[in-house]
Design an enzyme around this catalytic site. Sequence first.
Site, PDB file in Angstrom:
ATOM      1  N   GLU A   1      -4.083 -12.197  13.720  1.00 50.96           N
ATOM      2  CA  GLU A   1      -3.103 -12.691  12.754  1.00 50.96           C
ATOM      3  C   GLU A   1      -1.702 -12.763  13.350  1.00 50.96           C
ATOM      4  O   GLU A   1      -0.965 -13.711  13.105  1.00 50.96           O
ATOM      5  CB  GLU A   1      -3.067 -11.809  11.499  1.00 50.96           C
TER       6      GLU A   1
ATOM      7  N   ASP B   1      -7.611  -8.949  12.102  1.00 48.83           N
ATOM      8  CA  ASP B   1      -6.408  -8.657  11.325  1.00 48.83           C
ATOM      9  C   ASP B   1      -6.095  -7.183  11.555  1.00 48.83           C
ATOM     10  O   ASP B   1      -6.860  -6.310  11.129  1.00 48.83           O
ATOM     11  CB  ASP B   1      -6.651  -8.921   9.831  1.00 48.83           C
TER      12      ASP B   1
ATOM     13  N   ILE C   1      -3.772  -5.240  10.360  1.00 50.34           N
ATOM     14  CA  ILE C   1      -3.534  -4.555   9.078  1.00 50.34           C
ATOM     15  C   ILE C   1      -3.758  -5.574   7.975  1.00 50.34           C
ATOM     16  O   ILE C   1      -2.927  -6.451   7.754  1.00 50.34           O
ATOM     17  CB  ILE C   1      -2.090  -4.010   8.969  1.00 50.34           C
ATOM     18  N   ASP C   2      -4.887  -5.491   7.308  1.00 50.84           N
ATOM     19  CA  ASP C   2      -5.096  -6.356   6.151  1.00 50.84           C
ATOM     20  C   ASP C   2      -4.737  -5.532   4.915  1.00 50.84           C
ATOM     21  O   ASP C   2      -5.333  -4.480   4.670  1.00 50.84           O
ATOM     22  CB  ASP C   2      -6.540  -6.856   6.066  1.00 50.84           C
TER      23      ASP C   2
ATOM     24  N   THR D   1      -1.052  -5.599   4.116  1.00 50.56           N
ATOM     25  CA  THR D   1       0.283  -5.200   4.594  1.00 50.56           C
ATOM     26  C   THR D   1       1.176  -4.768   3.436  1.00 50.56           C
ATOM     27  O   THR D   1       1.893  -3.768   3.532  1.00 50.56           O
ATOM     28  CB  THR D   1       0.937  -6.372   5.372  1.00 50.56           C
TER      29      THR D   1
ATOM     30  N   ASP E   1      -8.671 -12.645   7.592  1.00 51.14           N
ATOM     31  CA  ASP E   1      -8.862 -11.854   6.371  1.00 51.14           C
ATOM     32  C   ASP E   1     -10.340 -11.734   6.014  1.00 51.14           C
ATOM     33  O   ASP E   1     -10.731 -10.805   5.310  1.00 51.14           O
ATOM     34  CB  ASP E   1      -8.143 -12.506   5.175  1.00 51.14           C
TER      35      ASP E   1
HETATM   36  C1  IPD Z   1      -3.353 -10.626   2.915  1.00 49.99           C
HETATM   37  C2  IPD Z   1      -4.335  -9.845   2.095  1.00 49.99           C
HETATM   38  C3  IPD Z   1      -4.297 -10.315   0.675  1.00 49.99           C
HETATM   39  C4  IPD Z   1      -4.545 -11.813   0.571  1.00 49.99           C
HETATM   40  C5  IPD Z   1      -3.593 -12.593   1.459  1.00 49.99           C
HETATM   41  C6  IPD Z   1      -3.684 -12.079   2.876  1.00 49.99           C
HETATM   42  P1  IPD Z   1      -2.208  -9.351   4.924  1.00 49.99           P
HETATM   43  O1  IPD Z   1      -3.398 -10.208   4.250  1.00 49.99           O
HETATM   44  O2  IPD Z   1      -5.637  -9.997   2.573  1.00 49.99           O
HETATM   45  O3  IPD Z   1      -5.285  -9.684  -0.071  1.00 49.99           O
HETATM   46  O4  IPD Z   1      -4.303 -12.218  -0.732  1.00 49.99           O
HETATM   47  O5  IPD Z   1      -3.951 -13.955   1.407  1.00 49.99           O
HETATM   48  O6  IPD Z   1      -2.797 -12.801   3.683  1.00 49.99           O
HETATM   49  O7  IPD Z   1      -0.988 -10.199   4.868  1.00 49.99           O
HETATM   50  O8  IPD Z   1      -2.062  -8.124   4.120  1.00 49.99           O
HETATM   51  O9  IPD Z   1      -2.719  -9.158   6.290  1.00 49.99           O
HETATM   52 CA    CA Z   2      -2.274  -8.648   8.426  1.00 54.19          CA
END
Ligand code: IPD
Ligand code: CA
Length: 290
Positions: free
Chosen positions: A61, A78, A80-81, A83, A221
Amino acid sequence: MSTLNLQEICKDMIALAKSAGIEISEKKNTADIVTTTDRGVESHIRDYLASEYPSFDFIGEESHTGLAITNKPTFIVDPIDGTSNFVHGFPAVCVSIGLVIDKQPTVGVVYNPFLDELWYAVKGFRAFTTTRGEPSQRLPLTPRPLGGINSACIAIEWGSGREGPNFELNLHVFTTLARSAASGGKFVNSLRCIGSAAEAICRVAAGQVDAFWECGCWPWDVAAAWCVLVEAGGVMADVHPGLWDVSIDNKRYLAVRAAEAGGRKFVEEFGGVVGERRSTYGPLTVVDES
Ligand code: IPD
Ligand code: CA
């Protein structure tokens, strides 16, 4: 590619996700360091994978320069999913490491360091979860029939786009799911915003949530959790009727837990909610003029 030992690669990915998780959980949950943390964790993962698997591609990412996913073995990561959850100290935060081969999710590892909860799968070898070092359990945790949308608990996400056709589609779907039948809605049992698509899809695989839908998330994701979902008997679909072969970079995904006939009835009912409305993603698109 047939010579790859996917089980060994999966073990390696689990160890890597756990070491990345230690790095995350040692950080303070403050907004000003989060980008540094995201990048730092991704570098740690990327450097390790580059040294151990030099012939594999890598898409992360934080460092990606486009979405050119080829048929080559590709780690999709990813760091950190969740964030926003990380910033707020809400413990739905995951390291997500997927291996995609021929554009198919082939190994998936999702690890939540705050709950010490791990989900993992190798294509063709089922999906498993383990929490705090307990013995692994096969997914789904409690197999049971899936009813219609009305009785479902559905995870949804708002994402970051708040205007244009994708947002309008989200608004339409969310309100239709929520509204009572008397006002033309589906009156779903419950809606959840977990804040980590990877964790939400793993919870669909486990059967803790019946489905997940998002219009606007990214391959990193979903790549790892997708493998977990499918190996748990679930299905990843598009929301438009007839679109069953959803691509890894579709950006609009409907995940449905293990169900009779591959969840077909549920997907079709969800397609009825979307109707003719289009988003800017996937094969059926509108041009975003916002
Ligand atoms: C997000 C999370 C969130 C989703 C967003 C993503 P991030 O990833 O997965 O649940 O709704 O579309 O971008 O930004 O926390 O890595
Ligand atoms: Ca992320």
